[in-house]
Scaffold this active site. Structure first.
Site, PDB file in Angstrom:
ATOM      1  N   HIS A   1      -7.155  -5.944  -0.828  1.00  0.00           N
ATOM      2  CA  HIS A   1      -5.952  -5.107  -0.794  1.00  0.00           C
ATOM      3  C   HIS A   1      -4.821  -5.824  -0.050  1.00  0.00           C
ATOM      4  O   HIS A   1      -3.673  -5.857  -0.513  1.00  0.00           O
ATOM      5  CB  HIS A   1      -6.311  -3.790  -0.102  1.00  0.00           C
ATOM      6  CG  HIS A   1      -5.274  -2.720  -0.160  1.00  0.00           C
ATOM      7  ND1 HIS A   1      -4.593  -2.376  -1.305  1.00  0.00           N
ATOM      8  CD2 HIS A   1      -4.815  -1.883   0.823  1.00  0.00           C
ATOM      9  CE1 HIS A   1      -3.757  -1.390  -1.056  1.00  0.00           C
ATOM     10  NE2 HIS A   1      -3.870  -1.071   0.236  1.00  0.00           N
TER      11      HIS A   1
ATOM     12  N   SER B   1       0.832  -1.198   0.000  1.00  0.00           N
ATOM     13  CA  SER B   1       0.000   0.000   0.000  1.00  0.00           C
ATOM     14  C   SER B   1       0.875   1.261   0.000  1.00  0.00           C
ATOM     15  O   SER B   1       1.689   1.440  -0.894  1.00  0.00           O
ATOM     16  CB  SER B   1      -0.966  -0.049   1.189  1.00  0.00           C
ATOM     17  OG  SER B   1      -1.961   0.939   1.087  1.00  0.00           O
TER      18      SER B   1
ATOM     19  N   ASP C   1       0.130  -4.131  -4.152  1.00  0.00           N
ATOM     20  CA  ASP C   1      -1.065  -3.306  -4.327  1.00  0.00           C
ATOM     21  C   ASP C   1      -0.813  -1.866  -3.854  1.00  0.00           C
ATOM     22  O   ASP C   1      -1.427  -1.390  -2.892  1.00  0.00           O
ATOM     23  CB  ASP C   1      -2.265  -3.906  -3.580  1.00  0.00           C
ATOM     24  CG  ASP C   1      -3.576  -3.669  -4.327  1.00  0.00           C
ATOM     25  OD1 ASP C   1      -3.569  -3.632  -5.567  1.00  0.00           O
ATOM     26  OD2 ASP C   1      -4.624  -3.526  -3.656  1.00  0.00           O
TER      27      ASP C   1
END
Length: 300
Positions: free
Chosen positions: A233, A141, A165
């Site tokens: 995610h 992230s 991601d």
């Protein structure tokens, strides 16, 4: 210098650019110590020697994302996968106090300082004999963007980065190349997309991009829409951890440059490549990966 920080609610925006910083901690795990972490003081020239760092092994720097920490799932799943091989020194970056919920805007701002201080850790390793080719950065992230931003503070770009991601909210609209992960940040940048278009970046980011199960919603992720998105995610971290285990192979098939996509569409002829730790440096382009399972990725 902390007196100049901006504080609101529980949120903190770091204004100082000074490293080391008390809100950014570095820990070392080795195959010998297992999950017992040791905090690294990069001002101490003997810290690595006394903490059990093996200069002959490869080293990985793992960086968590928003509302995360280095000692909770799924980052611990990645850490433990590396340790299980017996082949890595595992360094983790903890910036938990600068990225707590609901402080996403301040967390975005703080990535600049975290990347600067993490680059100092990287330089500390190379100064003490680590080879750049034996260090790679794994970020989830916002952590993926921090891995990329580290290269702005180094004399030479990193050898390899794995972006799990990479975060999309606001970064896609306002983050220029200096403040986000791009293929220019290392000689080889791999990106794994599992919630593209919502919490994760869309389309091509690195030298090689993997679009997993269509790239948006992952099987096994249940519940309301936001929980499904968060689960998807985080699933990038669990997929990557699985790739480190010697008996797991996740295969990518060449596909068109679009992620997210409808599963099975856009496949192209060409050589398949493994996703994750086993991806060859020579791999380029976008690949689609199909992983059928019924397990979600635990996250705290």
């Amino acid at each position: 210098m902390d007196m100049f920080d901006i504080r609101y609610w529980r949120c903190v925006i770091k204004k100082a650019a000074q490293c080391p910083n008390s809100d950014i901690k570095f820990f070392l795990y080795t195959p010998d110590t297992g999950t017992r972490r040791k905090r690294i003081d990069i001002k101490n020239p003997n810290a690595l020697k006394y903490m059990g760092w093996n200069p002959h092994k490869e080293s990985v720097i793992i960086i968590h994302g928003f509302n995360g920490t280095e000692n909770k799932t799924p980052m611990t799943i990645i850490r433990n996968a590396y340790l299980s091989t017996g082949e890595y020194n595992v360094f983790t970056v903890d910036w938990e106090s600068l990225t707590i919920f609901p402080c996403y805007l301040s967390a975005l701002s703080n990535t600049r300082l975290v990347s600067r201080c993490s680059a100092q850790l990287y330089s500390y390793l190379t100064h003490h004999g680590a080879l750049a080719k034996k260090i790679h950065c794994v970020g989830h992230s916002l952590g993926a963007h921090i891995c990329g931003m580290m290269s702005r503070h180094l004399n030479a770009k990193q050898y390899k980065i794995i972006g799990l991601d990479p975060a999309r909210p606001l970064v896609d609209s306002y983050g220029d190349a200096q403040f986000r992960l791009t293929r220019d940040d290392a000689y080889h940048v791999q990106v794994i997309h599992t919630n593209a278009g919502f919490l994760g970046e869309e389309n091509v980011v690195g030298h090689v991009d993997f679009c997993v199960n269509g790239g948006t919603n992952q099987p096994g992720c249940k519940g309301h829409a936001l929980r499904q998105a968060r689960c998807s995610h985080f699933q990038s971290a669990c997929y990557y951890a699985a790739s480190i285990l010697k008996n797991v192979k996740l295969i990518g098939v060449p596909c068109s440059n679009a992620c997210p996509k409808r599963q099975g569409l856009g496949l192209l002829p060409g050589k398949v490549v493994p996703m994750g730790i086993k991806t060859p440096i020579s791999a380029k382009g976008q690949y689609c990966v199909s992983i059928r399972h019924n397990k979600d990725c635990p996250f705290d």
